[in-house]
Motif scaffolding. Structure first.
Motif, PDB file in Angstrom:
ATOM      1  N   ARG A   1       0.822  -1.214   0.000  1.00  0.00           N
ATOM      2  CA  ARG A   1       0.000   0.000   0.000  1.00  0.00           C
ATOM      3  C   ARG A   1       0.857   1.266   0.000  1.00  0.00           C
ATOM      4  O   ARG A   1       0.480   2.276  -0.572  1.00  0.00           O
ATOM      5  CB  ARG A   1      -0.922  -0.005   1.224  1.00  0.00           C
ATOM      6  N   GLN A   2       1.999   1.211   0.680  1.00  0.00           N
ATOM      7  CA  GLN A   2       2.928   2.339   0.711  1.00  0.00           C
ATOM      8  C   GLN A   2       4.341   1.803   0.540  1.00  0.00           C
ATOM      9  O   GLN A   2       4.620   0.646   0.891  1.00  0.00           O
ATOM     10  CB  GLN A   2       2.839   3.091   2.046  1.00  0.00           C
ATOM     11  N   ALA A   3       5.238   2.648   0.039  1.00  0.00           N
ATOM     12  CA  ALA A   3       6.611   2.193  -0.158  1.00  0.00           C
ATOM     13  C   ALA A   3       7.560   3.376  -0.201  1.00  0.00           C
ATOM     14  O   ALA A   3       7.170   4.507  -0.512  1.00  0.00           O
ATOM     15  CB  ALA A   3       6.727   1.383  -1.454  1.00  0.00           C
TER      16      ALA A   3
ATOM     17  N   TRP B   1      11.134  10.213  -4.032  1.00  0.00           N
ATOM     18  CA  TRP B   1      11.264  11.575  -3.484  1.00  0.00           C
ATOM     19  C   TRP B   1      10.298  11.834  -2.330  1.00  0.00           C
ATOM     20  O   TRP B   1      10.450  12.805  -1.587  1.00  0.00           O
ATOM     21  CB  TRP B   1      11.066  12.616  -4.586  1.00  0.00           C
ATOM     22  N   HIS B   2       9.332  10.951  -2.141  1.00  0.00           N
ATOM     23  CA  HIS B   2       8.414  11.046  -1.004  1.00  0.00           C
ATOM     24  C   HIS B   2       7.833   9.661  -0.754  1.00  0.00           C
ATOM     25  O   HIS B   2       8.144   8.699  -1.456  1.00  0.00           O
ATOM     26  CB  HIS B   2       7.308  12.071  -1.256  1.00  0.00           C
ATOM     27  N   LEU B   3       6.997   9.539   0.258  1.00  0.00           N
ATOM     28  CA  LEU B   3       6.350   8.263   0.559  1.00  0.00           C
ATOM     29  C   LEU B   3       5.342   7.941  -0.532  1.00  0.00           C
ATOM     30  O   LEU B   3       4.429   8.715  -0.816  1.00  0.00           O
ATOM     31  CB  LEU B   3       5.651   8.347   1.921  1.00  0.00           C
ATOM     32  N   LEU B   4       5.505   6.786  -1.149  1.00  0.00           N
ATOM     33  CA  LEU B   4       4.620   6.385  -2.238  1.00  0.00           C
ATOM     34  C   LEU B   4       3.347   5.741  -1.715  1.00  0.00           C
ATOM     35  O   LEU B   4       3.344   5.098  -0.670  1.00  0.00           O
ATOM     36  CB  LEU B   4       5.315   5.369  -3.146  1.00  0.00           C
ATOM     37  N   SER B   5       2.280   5.889  -2.487  1.00  0.00           N
ATOM     38  CA  SER B   5       1.065   5.129  -2.248  1.00  0.00           C
ATOM     39  C   SER B   5       0.857   4.236  -3.451  1.00  0.00           C
ATOM     40  O   SER B   5       0.839   4.719  -4.585  1.00  0.00           O
ATOM     41  CB  SER B   5      -0.143   6.049  -2.064  1.00  0.00           C
ATOM     42  N   VAL B   6       0.708   2.954  -3.219  1.00  0.00           N
ATOM     43  CA  VAL B   6       0.657   1.986  -4.312  1.00  0.00           C
ATOM     44  C   VAL B   6      -0.590   1.132  -4.191  1.00  0.00           C
ATOM     45  O   VAL B   6      -0.854   0.554  -3.144  1.00  0.00           O
ATOM     46  CB  VAL B   6       1.905   1.071  -4.297  1.00  0.00           C
ATOM     47  N   ASP B   7      -1.356   1.042  -5.269  1.00  0.00           N
ATOM     48  CA  ASP B   7      -2.513   0.157  -5.321  1.00  0.00           C
ATOM     49  C   ASP B   7      -2.122  -1.169  -5.944  1.00  0.00           C
ATOM     50  O   ASP B   7      -1.395  -1.217  -6.929  1.00  0.00           O
ATOM     51  CB  ASP B   7      -3.631   0.773  -6.169  1.00  0.00           C
TER      52      ASP B   7
END
Length: 592
Positions: free
Chosen positions: A87-89, A408-414
Motif C-alpha cells: 500500500r505504501q513504499a 522523493w516522497h512516501l509512495l502510495s501503491v494500489d
C-alpha cells in the motif's frame, strides 16, 4: 425511456417527470465555464496544449493508482502475491538499495543493505528478503523522509515521530550520537504536539506540527537547524525567529538547508546557501529563517528541495526555481546557478505538483491535465529545460531517471488484483456487464446500478422508486458533468479537471449534495488564476459556496492589481462589485 425534464426551482421529492436542475436568470454554469477559461488558454499551441480533456480522463482514470512498485529493482525478488499487498513504499540509500513497504494490513517490512541500521530491524545485517518491523506495524504512517547516513524519520496518524539509523550528528533527536537500530519515539519537546510532516536533509531532521510550528534537530554546520548558531542540535528545538507566531503548512530539506511555506503563501529558507539555494539573492549561509523577498506578492503552496536547488509551486500553477544548476535542474535552459527565484517556462501549462529529492539533481512536475515533465540530471544527461514524458506520475521520473533511483516522497501503491470494496465498486462503474440502468446524456450511455444509486443519493431513491425504466435521458447537463456525478457516487472522488467542475457545482447545489459541493469547490480552487478569479467568485456567490467564495476573494485581494485589470472585473455584476469593494476595503486592500 424516461426523459428527465427540468424546472426552475429545486425540489426534494420528484415525480415521474422530474427536474435535474433549473436555468437561473443569471449566468448558467456553461456560460460561467466559458468565461472562467483564460482566453489565452483556449488557444495554446504548445505540445502540452495538444492534450485535451479526453487525455485528462485517460491519465487520471485510476486516480488512486500511483505507480508500479516493480520499477524499483530492490523489489524485483518479491513474489507477485506480496507485491499486490503493498500500500505504501519508500526506496532510499546511496545506491537505492534499501526499502520499506507497508501492506494493506498495516504491516511494515524492510529489505536492503541496512547501512547504519537504517532498516530498523534491530541489527546491522543486510537482507535480500523482507523482514517485518514489529514496532511500526499498525502505526499508520502518514509521512516519511530519510537522510544520507542514512537515517529515517516517520510521522504517524497519531502525530508521533519515530526515528532510527545513522545518528553521528544527533539527527535522531534522542540526545545522543549512537546509531539507532530500531525505531524510537522522538519525545523531547514533541510529546504534547501532533506532527503531520517530517523532512530530512543529509544529517538533520525537521518536523511540522498541526499548529504550524516547525521543530528541527541534528547536523547544523551551516545553520540548517535554524537555531541561530552552528552547533549541532541533539534534541528537537522549535524554529522560531521569523517564524514566531506564523503558521507553516509545508516543509522540505535540501542536503544542508531547510525550507518552509506559510499559510499566507510566503516562503522562508535557512542553512547552507553557497549555491543560492535559499533564493535570497546572495550566497551567504543563514542561521535563522529568512523570507524570500523576491517572491513578495507570489503565493507559494508547495516547496521541494533537490541536492542544492529548490522548486516552488504557486497558487496559479507556476513553478519557480533557484540554486545550483550544473545539471540544468532549474529548467531555465542553461546551466547557470540562480540565487534568486526564476520562473520556469512551462508553455503556459498549469502545474499541480513539483518534485525533487535532496539526494539528486533531478526535477519533475505534474500538470493539471495529468502530464509529467522532467529536467535536470536524467540518467547522466543534463536536461536544461522541462521535457514532456509519457509518465503518469512524478514518482516514475525518479524510478527511471534519477541517480540514485530513490523515491522523493512516501509512495502510495494500489495492488493490481487485490480489490477492496471501494475498489470493486469503482471497477464496476459504467460497466455494462451487470448494470441494470443506463443514463443517456448527449447521445452517450452511462451504465450504473439502481441499488447503489438509491443508497447513495436521495434524489435517485425518490426517482427510481417511481419508475421501472431501464434508460433515463438527461438533457440539462453535459455528458462530462453527469458522468463525473455518477462516478462520484461510486468512488467519493471527483474525476474532473478544475475548469469543468463549475457545471458539477451547479448540479451539486441543486441536488443538495453537500459533500460533492465541497469537493467541487476544492477542485475549482486548483484552477484559479488572475484572469478567471472574478468569474469563479461570481460562481461561488451564485451557488452559495461559502468556502470557495472566501478563497476566491482572498485570491483576488492577493492579486488585486492584476485582477482589477481583467475583462471579468470590468463586466462584474453591479451588486457583486459593490459588495466586493466594501469587503476589500474592510480588509485594508486600498490603503496606501
Amino acid at each position: 425511456m424516461l426523459t428527465v425534464e427540468t424546472r426552475d426551482k429545486p425540489c426534494r421529492r420528484f415525480s415521474r417527470k422530474t427536474c435535474v436542475t433549473g436555468q437561473s436568470p443569471k449566468l448558467s454554469a456553461k456560460v460561467l465555464l466559458s468565461k472562467a477559461l483564460n482566453p489565452e488558454q483556449q488557444h495554446w499551441t504548445s505540445s502540452f496544449a495538444k492534450k485535451s480533456t479526453e487525455n485528462f480522463w485517460k491519465n487520471n482514470s485510476k486516480l488512486s493508482s500511483m505507480l508500479d512498485v516493480g520499477k524499483w529493482p530492490v523489489f524485483a525478488l518479491l513474489p507477485p502475491e506480496e507485491l499486490r499487498l503493498i500500500r505504501q513504499a519508500c526506496v532510499f540509500g546511496s545506491a537505492a538499495n534499501e526499502a520499506f513497504y507497508v501492506t494493506v494490513n498495516d504491516e511494515v517490512f524492510a529489505l536492503g543493505t541496512n547501512c547504519s541500521g537504517c532498516l530498523g530491524l534491530g541489527d546491522l545485517q543486510s537482507t535480500i528478503e523482507p523482514r517485518r518491523i514489529d514496532v511500526l506495524c499498525g502505526k499508520k504512517i502518514v509521512s516519511l523522509s530519510y537522510g544520507t547516513g542514512p537515517h529515517v524519520a516517520i510521522a504517524t496518524a497519531d502525530g508521533e515521530v519515530f526515528a532510527w539509523g545513522h545518528n553521528g550528528y544527533s539527527q535522531l533527536g534522542n540526545g545522543t550520537t549512537n546509531h539507532g537500530l530500531t525505531p524510537a519515539l522522538v519525545s523531547t519537546n514533541l510529546l504534547s504536539k501532533r506532527v503531520t510532516e517530517v523532512a530530512c536533509g543529509s544529517h538533520h531532521t525537521i518536523a511540522l506540527t498541526t499548529d504550524g510550528e516547525v521543530y528541527a534537530w541534528g547536523y547544523n554546520n551551516s545553520g540548517q537547524v535554524g537555531s541561530g548558531s552552528t552547533a549541532n542540535q541533539p534534541t528537537p528545538r522549535r524554529v522560531s525567529s521569523c517564524l514566531q507566531n506564523k503558521v507553516v503548512v509545508n516543509v522540505a530539506c535540501g542536503q544542508l538547508c531547510s525550507m518552509a511555506v506559510l499559510d499566507n503563501g510566503e516562503i522562508y529558507g535557512w542553512g547552507y546557501n553557497c549555491n543560492g539555494q535559499l533564493g535570497l539573492g546572495n550566497n551567504g549561509n543563514q542561521q535563522t529563517p529568512c523570507r524570500i523577498a523576491a517572491l513578495q506578492g507570489v503565493n507559494i503552496v508547495q516547496v521541494a528541495c533537490g541536492y542544492a536547488h529548490t522548486l516552488a509551486l504557486t497558487d496559479e500553477g507556476m513553478v519557480y526555481a533557484w540554486g545550483a544548476n550544473s545539471y540544468g535542474q532549474l529548467g531555465t535552459g542553461n546551466k547557470s546557478n540562480q540565487a534568486l527565484p526564476t520562473l520556469i517556462n512551462t508553455d503556459k501549462e498549469r502545474m499541480v505538483e513539483v518534485a525533487a529529492c535532496h539526494t539528486s539533481h533531478t526535477s519533475a512536475a505534474k500538470t493539471q491535465s495529468g502530464q509529467v515533465v522532467m529536467w535536470g540530471q536524467c540518467r547522466g544527461q543534463a536536461v536544461a529545460s522541462p521535457h514532456l514524458t509519457h509518465f503518469g506520475s512524478t514518482d516514475d521520473v525518479f524510478a527511471c531517471f534519477a541517480t540514485p533511483a530513490v523515491t522523493w516522497h512516501l509512495l502510495s501503491v494500489d495492488g493490481d488484483d487485490y480489490l477492496t470494496v471501494a475498489q470493486s465498486l469503482k471497477k464496476e462503474f459504467d460497466s455494462p456487464e451487470i448494470s441494470d440502468l443506463k443514463f443517456l446524456v448527449d447521445g452517450k450511455c452511462i451504465h450504473v446500478h439502481k441499488a447503489l444509486l438509491k443508497i447513495r443519493c436521495e434524489h435517485f431513491r425518490a426517482l427510481l422508486n417511481e419508475t421501472e425504466e431501464e434508460t433515463i435521458e438527461i438533457h440539462q447537463f453535459s455528458y462530462l458533468v453527469y458522468r463525473a456525478f455518477l462516478e462520484y457516487l461510486y468512488t467519493d472522488t471527483i474525476n474532473l479537471p478544475p475548469e469543468d467542475a463549475i457545471g458539477l457545482l451547479d448540479l451539486a447545489t441543486f441536488y443538495r449534495e453537500t459533500r460533492l459541493k465541497r469537493l467541487c469547490q476544492e477542485t475549482i480552487k486548483r484552477g484559479i488564476s488572475e484572469e478567471n478569479a472574478i468569474t469563479l467568485l461570481s460562481a461561488a456567490v451564485k451557488y452559495e459556496a461559502r468556502d470557495l467564495e472566501e478563497f476566491c476573494f482572498k485570491f483576488c485581494i492577493n492579486h488585486l492589481t492584476a485582477v482589477t485589470q481583467t475583462q471579468a472585473f470590468a463586466d462584474m455584476d453591479h451588486d457583486l462589485l459593490k459588495n466586493f469593494i466594501s469587503k476589500a476595503s474592510r480588509y485594508g486592500a486600498f490603503k496606501n
